[in-house]
Design an enzyme around this catalytic site. Structure first.
Site, PDB file in Angstrom:
ATOM      1  N   SER A  61       0.797  -1.235   0.000  1.00 24.33           N
ATOM      2  CA  SER A  61       0.000   0.000   0.000  1.00 24.33           C
ATOM      3  C   SER A  61       0.826   1.279   0.000  1.00 24.33           C
ATOM      4  O   SER A  61       0.259   2.378  -0.061  1.00 24.33           O
ATOM      5  CB  SER A  61      -0.964   0.020   1.190  1.00 24.33           C
ATOM      6  OG  SER A  61      -2.048  -0.844   0.958  1.00 24.33           O
ATOM      7  N   LYS A  64       0.000   3.754  -2.581  1.00 22.50           N
ATOM      8  CA  LYS A  64      -1.008   4.806  -2.428  1.00 22.50           C
ATOM      9  C   LYS A  64      -0.391   6.191  -2.235  1.00 22.50           C
ATOM     10  O   LYS A  64      -1.097   7.196  -2.347  1.00 22.50           O
ATOM     11  CB  LYS A  64      -1.942   4.477  -1.262  1.00 22.50           C
ATOM     12  CG  LYS A  64      -2.771   3.210  -1.472  1.00 22.50           C
ATOM     13  CD  LYS A  64      -3.747   3.011  -0.315  1.00 22.50           C
ATOM     14  CE  LYS A  64      -4.608   1.768  -0.507  1.00 22.50           C
ATOM     15  NZ  LYS A  64      -3.974   0.538  -0.040  1.00 22.50           N
ATOM     16  N   SER A 121      -5.987   2.637   4.951  1.00 23.93           N
ATOM     17  CA  SER A 121      -5.343   2.035   3.778  1.00 23.93           C
ATOM     18  C   SER A 121      -6.339   1.252   2.938  1.00 23.93           C
ATOM     19  O   SER A 121      -6.031   0.160   2.430  1.00 23.93           O
ATOM     20  CB  SER A 121      -4.180   1.133   4.204  1.00 23.93           C
ATOM     21  OG  SER A 121      -3.327   0.866   3.117  1.00 23.93           O
ATOM     22  N   LYS A 224       2.588   6.493   5.296  1.00 20.77           N
ATOM     23  CA  LYS A 224       1.828   5.373   4.728  1.00 20.77           C
ATOM     24  C   LYS A 224       2.499   4.051   5.059  1.00 20.77           C
ATOM     25  O   LYS A 224       3.718   3.910   4.957  1.00 20.77           O
ATOM     26  CB  LYS A 224       1.726   5.528   3.204  1.00 20.77           C
ATOM     27  CG  LYS A 224       0.699   4.618   2.580  1.00 20.77           C
ATOM     28  CD  LYS A 224      -0.707   5.076   2.913  1.00 20.77           C
ATOM     29  CE  LYS A 224      -1.722   3.944   2.761  1.00 20.77           C
ATOM     30  NZ  LYS A 224      -1.603   2.918   3.818  1.00 20.77           N
TER      31      LYS A 224
END
Length: 382
Positions: A61, A64, A121, A224
Site C-alpha cells: 500500500s 497509495k 489504507s 503510509k
C-alpha cells in the site's frame, strides 16, 4: 628529525581531513534489519542512509503515496473538491485486502474517501478516488507512471493504484522517498496522515490508523504503511523535529514490529546527527554591477539563499561562502539575468549554490532610447 617527521605527518592528516565530504556518524546495516531501506531529509533531498535503496521490490500500500499525490494535485488544480460526491463502481467495490467494504453505487465525499485511503489504507476507496479523478483506474495508472517518470523514479512500474500484489508492480526504497517527498509538499495530506481514529458513514464505520508510530514516536507526521505476502511489511514514515524533516522508508520487513522498529532507528539516527540551517545572505552579493552601453550605468542585484542547508550537528559554524560577481554586464540587461553566484561550502564539499540576479532591466543605448528620454525631459520642462 623525528619532530619534523611527526609535524609533516600531522600536516598531511590535517589536509586529508579538510577535504573529506560532510558526513555524520555512520549507521551500520545490521541496525536496520529490513532488506531495503533509505533515510532522506525532505527539504534538501539529501540521502542520509541507504541499504539496497535501488533494489526493485513490491511495496504493497505504499503505492497509495502516488495515488494520493495525484489526488492532491487534482484538488490543488480545482479539478475536484473535498466536498464532491464519489460513487463506488463495481470494480472499486470488488477490491480485496484492507478496505471499507464499499458497495457498488455507494457514495462518499472525496474527504471521507481520503480518510479511508490514508488512515485505514482502504484499497476500494483508493480505486474509487482514482476513477473519480481520471475516469478509470487504467487511465489513472497511466498518470501514475507518467508522474513517476517525471520525478525520476527509474525503479518503479505501477500496475494498480492500491498496491495489491501483481507481477511487475515494483518500486524501490529510493523511489518511495522521492514520491513521499513530493506528496508532503502538499501540506493538506497531514490533515489525514496525522489522524489516529476517525469515523465515517455517520459514525457507523471507525477508521484506525495503520501507522502505529503516531502513538509512539515524537514528531511523527505520517505517512503510509503497507503489507502483502510478496512485499512484506513496509512503511514510508515522515517526522519533523527542530526544522529537520525526515523520510524513513522500510521495504520488505519480516513483520510489523520490525517495520516500525527499523523506521524508528533511521529517524533516531537522522535527528541525532543532522541539523538544518538557513545560510545568511552575504552583503557583498548585493553590490550593483556596471552596465556597458546601457541607459543606466549600473544595475542593482538581488539574491536569495533559496532554503535550507543540511549539516552534521554542531558543524553549523563551519559553513563558509564565496561570492562570484561579474564586474560588468552589457546592455540590454533583462530583469532576473544571472550575473554571479554564492557558493556555500564545508571543507571542500559544496553544500549549496545560489544565483545572483539583476533586480531590474536596463535598456541598451540607441538613438530611439536617447530620443525618448530627451522627449520626456522636454515635456517636463514645459
Amino acid at each position: 628529525m623525528k619532530f619534523k617527521k611527526l609535524s609533516a605527518c600531522f600536516l598531511v592528516v590535517t589536509m586529508l581531513v579538510s577535504v573529506l565530504p560532510v558526513r555524520a556518524a555512520a549507521l551500520a546495516d545490521t541496525e536496520v534489519k529490513a532488506p531495503s531501506a533509505l533515510l532522506m531529509e525532505s527539504q534538501t533531498g539529501k540521502v542520509l542512509y541507504e541499504k539496497n535503496a535501488h533494489e526493485k521490490r513490491p511495496c504493497a500500500s505504499i503505492t497509495k503515496v502516488m495515488t494520493l499525490l495525484l489526488v492532491m494535485e487534482a484538488l490543488d488544480s480545482g479539478k475536484i473538491k473535498l466536498t464532491d460526491t464519489v460513487s463506488a463502481s463495481e470494480h472499486a467495490a470488488s477490491m480485496g485486502g484492507s478496505d471499507i467494504w464499499l458497495k457498488p453505487g455507494e457514495t462518499m465525499t472525496v474527504d471521507d474517501m481520503l480518510k479511508a485511503t490514508v488512515v485505514a489504507s482502504a484499497n476500494d476507496a483508493a480505486v474509487a478516488l482514482a476513477e473519480y479523478v481520471s475516469g478509470s483506474e487504467d487511465e489513472f495508472l497511466q498518470q501514475m507512471n507518467k508522474k513517476a517518470k517525471q520525478l525520476g523514479m527509474n525503479d518503479t512500474c505501477f500496475k494498480n493504484c492500491n498496491g495489491l500484489d501483481e507481477d511487475g508492480h515494483v518500486t524501490s526504497a529510493y523511489d518511495v522517498a522521492v514520491m513521499s517527498r513530493e506528496l508532503i509538499k502538499h501540506k493538506k495530506i497531514y490533515d489525514y496522515s496525522k489522524i489516529w481514529i476517525e469515523n465515517i458513514r455517520g459514525g457507523k464505520t471507525q477508521l484506525v490508523n495503520t501507522n502505529k508510530l503516531l502513538k509512539s514516536y515524537r514528531g511523527i507526521t505520517g505517512l503510509k504503511t503497507g503489507t502483502t505476502g510478496k512485499a512484506g511489511s513496509c512503511i514510508s514514515a515522515t517526522a519533523e523535529r527542530d526544522n529537520v524533516q525526515l523520510i524513513s522508508v522500510i521495504l520488505g520487513a519480516s513483520n510489523t514490529k520490525e517495520r516500525f522498529s527499523s523506521a524508528g532507528t533511521l529517524l533516531d539516527y537522522g535527528f541525532a546527527n543532522w541539523a538544518v540551517t538557513t545560510p545568511a545572505l552575504p552583503k557583498e552579493a548585493l553590490k550593483p554591477v556596471n552596465v556597458v552601453n546601457g541607459m543606466n550605468s549600473k544595475v542593482e542585484t538581488t539574491a536569495e539563499t533559496g532554503g535550507n542547508i543540511l549539516v552534521p550537528k554542531g558543524k553549523t559554524n563551519e559553513i563558509q561562502y564565496s561570492v562570484t560577481l561579474n564586474e560588468n554586464v552589457t546592455a540590454p540587461v533583462k530583469k532576473g539575468q544571472i550575473v554571479g553566484k554564492i557558493v556555500y561550502k564545508m571543507g571542500n564539499e559544496v553544500l549549496k549554490e545560489c544565483p545572483i540576479c539583476t533586480k531590474n532591466s536596463v535598456e541598451q543605448i540607441t538613438f530611439g532610447s536617447v530620443f525618448r528620454v530627451l522627449a520626456k525631459y522636454l515635456l517636463k520642462m514645459r
